[in-house]
Write a protein that holds these residues in place. Sequence first.
Motif, short mmCIF file in Angstrom:
data_model
loop_
_atom_site.label_atom_id
_atom_site.label_comp_id
_atom_site.label_asym_id
_atom_site.label_seq_id
_atom_site.Cartn_x
_atom_site.Cartn_y
_atom_site.Cartn_z
N MET A 1 0.84 -1.19 0.00
CA MET A 1 0.00 0.00 0.00
C MET A 1 0.88 1.24 0.00
N LYS A 2 0.50 2.19 -0.83
CA LYS A 2 1.25 3.44 -0.92
C LYS A 2 0.35 4.60 -0.52
N ILE A 3 0.88 5.50 0.33
CA ILE A 3 0.14 6.68 0.78
C ILE A 3 0.77 7.91 0.15
N ILE A 4 -0.05 8.69 -0.57
CA ILE A 4 0.44 9.92 -1.19
C ILE A 4 -0.38 11.09 -0.65
N PRO A 5 0.20 11.92 0.23
CA PRO A 5 -0.52 13.13 0.66
C PRO A 5 -0.65 14.10 -0.50
N LEU A 6 -1.83 14.66 -0.65
CA LEU A 6 -2.10 15.61 -1.73
C LEU A 6 -2.32 16.99 -1.10
N LYS A 7 -1.28 17.51 -0.48
CA LYS A 7 -1.41 18.76 0.27
C LYS A 7 -1.55 19.95 -0.67
N GLU A 8 -2.68 20.65 -0.54
CA GLU A 8 -2.91 21.83 -1.37
C GLU A 8 -2.22 23.06 -0.79
N GLY A 9 -1.93 23.03 0.49
CA GLY A 9 -1.27 24.15 1.14
C GLY A 9 -1.74 24.31 2.57
N ASN A 10 -1.14 25.28 3.27
CA ASN A 10 -1.63 25.71 4.58
C ASN A 10 -2.45 26.98 4.38
N PHE A 11 -3.56 27.05 5.09
CA PHE A 11 -4.51 28.13 4.87
C PHE A 11 -4.98 28.72 6.18
N SER A 12 -5.53 29.92 6.09
CA SER A 12 -6.29 30.51 7.17
C SER A 12 -7.75 30.52 6.74
N ALA A 13 -8.62 29.98 7.60
CA ALA A 13 -10.05 29.96 7.31
C ALA A 13 -10.74 31.00 8.19
N SER A 14 -11.43 31.92 7.56
CA SER A 14 -12.13 32.98 8.28
C SER A 14 -13.45 32.44 8.85
N LYS A 15 -14.15 33.28 9.60
CA LYS A 15 -15.43 32.87 10.16
C LYS A 15 -16.45 32.55 9.06
N THR A 16 -16.27 33.17 7.91
CA THR A 16 -17.16 32.90 6.78
C THR A 16 -16.62 31.79 5.88
N LYS A 17 -15.59 31.10 6.37
CA LYS A 17 -14.99 29.96 5.67
C LYS A 17 -14.41 30.34 4.31
N ASP A 18 -13.82 31.55 4.28
CA ASP A 18 -13.01 31.93 3.13
C ASP A 18 -11.58 31.51 3.42
N PHE A 19 -10.91 30.91 2.44
CA PHE A 19 -9.58 30.36 2.65
C PHE A 19 -8.52 31.27 2.03
N THR A 20 -7.51 31.60 2.85
CA THR A 20 -6.37 32.41 2.40
C THR A 20 -5.12 31.55 2.51
N LEU A 21 -4.37 31.45 1.42
CA LEU A 21 -3.13 30.67 1.44
C LEU A 21 -2.12 31.34 2.35
N LEU A 22 -1.52 30.57 3.25
CA LEU A 22 -0.52 31.09 4.16
C LEU A 22 0.87 31.02 3.53
N THR A 23 1.62 32.09 3.68
CA THR A 23 3.00 32.15 3.21
C THR A 23 3.90 32.60 4.37
N ASP A 24 5.20 32.56 4.14
CA ASP A 24 6.12 33.05 5.18
C ASP A 24 5.87 34.52 5.47
N GLU A 25 5.42 35.25 4.45
CA GLU A 25 5.23 36.69 4.62
C GLU A 25 3.96 37.03 5.41
N ASN A 26 2.88 36.26 5.22
CA ASN A 26 1.62 36.65 5.86
C ASN A 26 1.21 35.76 7.04
N PHE A 27 2.03 34.78 7.38
CA PHE A 27 1.61 33.78 8.37
C PHE A 27 1.18 34.41 9.69
N ASP A 28 1.93 35.39 10.16
CA ASP A 28 1.63 36.00 11.45
C ASP A 28 0.63 37.14 11.35
N GLN A 29 0.32 37.57 10.13
CA GLN A 29 -0.58 38.71 9.97
C GLN A 29 -2.04 38.29 9.74
N VAL A 30 -2.23 37.11 9.16
CA VAL A 30 -3.58 36.68 8.79
C VAL A 30 -4.27 36.07 10.00
#
Length: 243
Positions: A1-30
């Motif tokens: 058996m082979k496991i392949i993670p299909l990671k789309e990225g790390n995100f911030s999810a707002s209260k309205t469930k809008d997703f913002t891609l997290l980067t090194d630049e915005n990680f602490d600001q979002v």
Amino acid sequence: MKIIPLKEGNFSASKTKDFTLLTDENFDQVGGIKMSVQPFLIITESDYILLDAGIGWKNETGTTVISEILERENISPEQITKVLFSHLHKDHIEGAVRLMDNGFEAVFPNALIYIQKRELDFAMEQKGNPSFDFDMLEKLIQLPNIIWMDEDQGQITDEISYEVVGGHTPFMQVFWIRENGETVFYGADDLPQASYLKYHLAYKSDFDGRRAMELRLKWEKEARENHWKILLYHDLDKAVIKF
């Protein structure tokens, strides 16, 4: 058996469930809740199994991240034989449907799509709930090759079993894939991050947080006793925990 993670990225999810891609630049600001979106492809001797489908996140060129990962692995979307949905929140289903100029189509055209019917019934009563994308959900359930599930537990194949456990949503289901003495467990959003095993908490973001907490305690015990590999859909850093 082979496991392949299909990671789309790390995100911030707002209260309205809008997703913002997290980067090194915005990680602490979002603000919002920080999480990964990470479906999994499990390859067995007889199947290519997709566990949830992500949000269909695209890179700068307009190509989806999941299609890029599959291409690197020399796998085509046509090779996927089964798509197993744990529940129907937007960040778990949107990657299964592709919008076209003249309509929409299945991203994985040859796959059987497994959906818990009671979870759909619950979702359709939640109009206005930002956790759901009803336009995309209505397109998803029109795709061909859907297998409607309505049992509390059972076997999809000799290798794939499931159980409707609730917790995060009323009829969320989890999956086990067993082959050649190896067990992979997918607890979806009842067990989305490794920290959920460290801190025994009932989360308010769950439909029944106490139920989800009790399930995690049970699964951890079984995982240790039976040496499961646990897949983590929302962990920022990890994909798999091996016991």
